[in-house]
Design an enzyme around this catalytic site. Structure first.
Site, PDB file in Angstrom:
ATOM      1  N   ASN A 191      43.517  45.252  31.318  1.00  0.00           N
ATOM      2  CA  ASN A 191      43.311  45.355  32.763  1.00  0.00           C
ATOM      3  C   ASN A 191      42.036  44.662  33.243  1.00  0.00           C
ATOM      4  O   ASN A 191      41.476  45.023  34.274  1.00  0.00           O
ATOM      5  CB  ASN A 191      43.297  46.830  33.197  1.00  0.00           C
ATOM      6  CG  ASN A 191      44.564  47.564  32.819  1.00  0.00           C
ATOM      7  OD1 ASN A 191      45.657  47.040  32.998  1.00  0.00           O
ATOM      8  ND2 ASN A 191      44.426  48.762  32.253  1.00  0.00           N
ATOM      9  N   ARG A 192      41.593  43.675  32.488  1.00  0.00           N
ATOM     10  CA  ARG A 192      40.392  42.904  32.819  1.00  0.00           C
ATOM     11  C   ARG A 192      39.119  43.761  32.860  1.00  0.00           C
ATOM     12  O   ARG A 192      38.115  43.349  33.403  1.00  0.00           O
ATOM     13  CB  ARG A 192      40.561  42.161  34.163  1.00  0.00           C
ATOM     14  CG  ARG A 192      41.624  41.064  34.141  1.00  0.00           C
ATOM     15  CD  ARG A 192      41.278  40.016  33.084  1.00  0.00           C
ATOM     16  NE  ARG A 192      42.169  38.870  33.105  1.00  0.00           N
ATOM     17  CZ  ARG A 192      43.226  38.724  32.324  1.00  0.00           C
ATOM     18  NH1 ARG A 192      43.572  39.692  31.489  1.00  0.00           N
ATOM     19  NH2 ARG A 192      43.958  37.637  32.376  1.00  0.00           N
ATOM     20  N   LEU A 193      39.181  44.970  32.272  1.00  0.00           N
ATOM     21  CA  LEU A 193      37.987  45.805  32.178  1.00  0.00           C
ATOM     22  C   LEU A 193      37.288  45.520  30.848  1.00  0.00           C
ATOM     23  O   LEU A 193      37.156  46.379  29.972  1.00  0.00           O
ATOM     24  CB  LEU A 193      38.355  47.287  32.303  1.00  0.00           C
ATOM     25  CG  LEU A 193      38.973  47.701  33.642  1.00  0.00           C
ATOM     26  CD1 LEU A 193      39.256  49.190  33.647  1.00  0.00           C
ATOM     27  CD2 LEU A 193      38.030  47.336  34.797  1.00  0.00           C
TER      28      LEU A 193
END
Length: 214
Positions: A191-193
């Site tokens: 999630n691009r975290l």
């Protein structure tokens, strides 16, 4: 126009947490380097991008090979009279970066470059194959030449000149040691975290560790 907006990937191979990292970045770099080497999927684990500020004021990046790293920093070799060599002499603040796609990892190193000792440069030059030694001598790196024939003819002449002889390291060729002042480790996450951990060198030479937002 080539649209690239749909080029997406989910990063899920590992994590980078404060509870599982050493107090200094060299030890973490060493751990990551060997993990990537053991995992495979990267032809040259020691390939890195070296970015400098050119004499024309523009930044420039190119891929080189890291040849050694110690508690002091990171070492690579080049022609001191080349574009990058002259850029470093003018402004020793440079950036090194590694991208290891097989492990979804990136390392960005800000540091100050200085020439290695004569003995260090001599020792590495001596370890190089004969062709690499002669190639370093024949090439006026970054200079304009009329054709490839100039290099090939020059190499043939050097092969004759040094046949059966020791090849000394030219004074215009040697190493740079990059002493890190900031090292950022990036680990891809879902999630691009992504995990981003930054080590920043303090005045007392200890390392301040901070997490950055992805």
């Amino acid at each position: 126009m080539k649209e690239l907006g749909n080029y997406r990937k989910s990063y899920e191979k590992s994590e980078l947490l404060e509870t599982n990292i050493p107090e200094d970045p060299i030890n973490l770099f060493n751990r990551w380097f060997h993990e990537v080497e053991d995992f495979g999927g990267v032809d040259e684990v020691n390939a890195m991008t070296v970015s400098t500020f050119g004499l024309d004021g523009f930044p420039k990046s190119r891929v080189l090979l890291l040849k050694q790293y110690t508690y002091e920093g990171f070492i690579f070799y080049t022609n001191y009279n080349s574009e990058k060599g002259r850029a470093i002499a003018n402004n020793p603040n440079i950036c090194l970066s590694f991208f290891w796609h097989s492990m979804e990892r990136q390392v960005i190193i800000k540091g100050i470059a200085e020439k290695t000792s004569e003995n260090t440069s001599d020792g590495y030059f001596e370890s190089r194959p004969t062709g690499s030694k002669l190639g370093a001598i024949v090439s006026n790196q970054s200079e304009v030449i009329s054709s490839r024939v100039v290099l090939e003819d020059g190499l043939k002449q050097l092969e004759k000149d040094f046949e059966g002889k020791e090849i000394p390291r030219p004074q215009f060729w040697g190493g740079f040691l990059v002493r890190p002042i900031e090292v950022e480790f990036w680990q891809g996450r879902p999630n691009r975290l992504h995990d981003r951990i930054r080590y920043h060198l303090q005045e007392d030479y200890s390392w301040k560790i901070e997490r950055l937002a992805p």
